[in-house]
Motif scaffolding. Structure first.
Motif, PDB file in Angstrom:
ATOM      1  N   GLY A 172      57.917  46.094  35.267  1.00  0.00           N
ATOM      2  CA  GLY A 172      58.070  45.565  36.624  1.00  0.00           C
ATOM      3  C   GLY A 172      57.482  44.195  36.874  1.00  0.00           C
ATOM      4  N   ALA A 173      56.935  43.530  35.841  1.00  0.00           N
ATOM      5  CA  ALA A 173      56.379  42.188  36.047  1.00  0.00           C
ATOM      6  C   ALA A 173      57.497  41.192  36.337  1.00  0.00           C
ATOM      7  N   ASP A 174      57.167  40.171  37.138  1.00  0.00           N
ATOM      8  CA  ASP A 174      58.137  39.149  37.507  1.00  0.00           C
ATOM      9  C   ASP A 174      58.112  37.951  36.565  1.00  0.00           C
ATOM     10  N   ASP A 175      56.967  37.701  35.953  1.00  0.00           N
ATOM     11  CA  ASP A 175      56.818  36.544  35.082  1.00  0.00           C
ATOM     12  C   ASP A 175      55.601  36.789  34.212  1.00  0.00           C
ATOM     13  N   TYR A 176      55.353  35.901  33.254  1.00  0.00           N
ATOM     14  CA  TYR A 176      54.174  36.053  32.410  1.00  0.00           C
ATOM     15  C   TYR A 176      53.629  34.699  32.005  1.00  0.00           C
ATOM     16  N   VAL A 177      52.351  34.697  31.668  1.00  0.00           N
ATOM     17  CA  VAL A 177      51.676  33.507  31.144  1.00  0.00           C
ATOM     18  C   VAL A 177      50.937  33.935  29.893  1.00  0.00           C
ATOM     19  N   THR A 178      51.067  33.148  28.837  1.00  0.00           N
ATOM     20  CA  THR A 178      50.444  33.510  27.572  1.00  0.00           C
ATOM     21  C   THR A 178      49.038  32.944  27.466  1.00  0.00           C
ATOM     22  N   LYS A 179      48.207  33.646  26.687  1.00  0.00           N
ATOM     23  CA  LYS A 179      46.847  33.196  26.413  1.00  0.00           C
ATOM     24  C   LYS A 179      46.844  32.290  25.189  1.00  0.00           C
ATOM     25  N   PRO A 180      45.932  31.304  25.110  1.00  0.00           N
ATOM     26  CA  PRO A 180      44.940  30.933  26.129  1.00  0.00           C
ATOM     27  C   PRO A 180      45.613  30.374  27.375  1.00  0.00           C
ATOM     28  N   ILE A 181      45.057  30.687  28.531  1.00  0.00           N
ATOM     29  CA  ILE A 181      45.700  30.400  29.803  1.00  0.00           C
ATOM     30  C   ILE A 181      45.318  29.009  30.303  1.00  0.00           C
ATOM     31  N   GLU A 182      46.315  28.230  30.637  1.00  0.00           N
ATOM     32  CA  GLU A 182      46.115  26.931  31.271  1.00  0.00           C
ATOM     33  C   GLU A 182      46.183  27.153  32.779  1.00  0.00           C
ATOM     34  N   PRO A 183      45.082  26.984  33.503  1.00  0.00           N
ATOM     35  CA  PRO A 183      45.077  27.279  34.943  1.00  0.00           C
ATOM     36  C   PRO A 183      46.177  26.575  35.727  1.00  0.00           C
ATOM     37  N   ARG A 184      46.522  25.348  35.339  1.00  0.00           N
ATOM     38  CA  ARG A 184      47.568  24.640  36.070  1.00  0.00           C
ATOM     39  C   ARG A 184      48.923  25.317  35.902  1.00  0.00           C
ATOM     40  N   ALA A 231      55.733  29.249  42.138  1.00  0.00           N
ATOM     41  CA  ALA A 231      57.168  29.439  41.922  1.00  0.00           C
ATOM     42  C   ALA A 231      57.596  30.846  42.317  1.00  0.00           C
ATOM     43  N   VAL A 232      56.809  31.852  41.931  1.00  0.00           N
ATOM     44  CA  VAL A 232      57.152  33.234  42.284  1.00  0.00           C
ATOM     45  C   VAL A 232      57.169  33.404  43.794  1.00  0.00           C
ATOM     46  N   LEU A 233      56.172  32.870  44.480  1.00  0.00           N
ATOM     47  CA  LEU A 233      56.086  33.041  45.926  1.00  0.00           C
ATOM     48  C   LEU A 233      57.166  32.259  46.669  1.00  0.00           C
TER      49      LEU A 233
END
Length: 230
Positions: free
Chosen positions: A94-106, A114-116
């Motif tokens: 059910g996730a809408d998107d993902y970010v891979t680690k290591p995570i870049e805060p920007r 974008a999701v919102l």
């Protein structure tokens, strides 16, 4: 800018992301486990959840499923770069998107925004472009951002709704996965068809009579997807 629930068990990652998101003017609530995250979800009712998949106790996949069963709050999952299986499983949960680690805060902040945006990006239809559309037993109200099937409201996440609105805008037109990524997710540089395919499957489960034989969101082999003609 948004109320964010960050569920991450690694204290250093959690604290770093919390600080970075607060600097971007977000309100941030944190939890170090899925159980605590579910409790805070009920208390704070955030605009979006950022969820690590590798959690103690209830893991991220089960946490994602429970969040999704409780409502349509958007979910961005955090995952290791090489865990393709985990990415697919998280999207199917059910996730809408993902970010891979290591995570870049920007990058995370950009994905949150974008999701919102998907929930508010549609504008009322202009003259000559009816806001209210009937496709068999499926009705789409573009101005009100409401979808009904057989007269009953269909509960869609912002991503699922944006996907449906984009495809149904021009029935019969074929869209490549890259085109859909750009229109719905606001990014196509990853060339990541997994986001599109997982969202299509979830959308079909909600709007099709027989998801395995879709009348509305149809696969065009070798090209992408199209919305079936009314």
């Amino acid at each position: 800018m948004a109320s964010v629930l960050l569920i991450e068990d690694d204290a250093s990652v959690r604290e770093g992301l919390e600080l970075a998101l607060r600097r971007q003017a977000h309100t941030v609530h944190t939890a170090e486990s899925g159980e605590l995250g579910l409790e805070k979800l009920r208390v704070y009712q955030p605009d979006i959840v950022v969820l690590d998949l590798m959690l103690p106790g209830i893991d991220g996949f089960e946490t994602c499923r429970r969040i999704r069963s409780a409502g349509e709050v958007p979910i961005i999952m955090l995952t290791a770069r090489s865990d393709d299986f985990d990415i697919v499983a998280g999207l199917e949960a059910g996730a809408d998107d993902y970010v891979t680690k290591p995570i870049e805060p920007r990058v995370l902040d950009a994905r949150i925004r974008a999701v919102l945006r998907r929930a508010v990006s549609e504008k009322p239809a202009s003259e000559g472009d009816p806001a209210w559309e009937r496709h068999g037993r499926l009705v789409i109200d573009r101005a009100g951002l409401v979808v009904t099937k057989n007269g009953e409201p269909v509960s869609l996440t912002p991503t699922e709704l944006k996907l449906l609105l984009e495809l149904s805008r021009t029935p019969g037109q074929v869209y490549s996965r890259q085109q859909i990524l750009s229109a719905v997710w606001d990014h196509d540089y990853l060339g990541d068809s997994r986001l599109v395919d997982a969202c299509v499957q979830r959308l079909r489960a909600k709007i099709e009579d027989v998801p395995a034989k879709p009348d509305h969101v149809q696969t065009v082999r070798g090209f992408g997807y199209r919305f079936g003609r009314s």
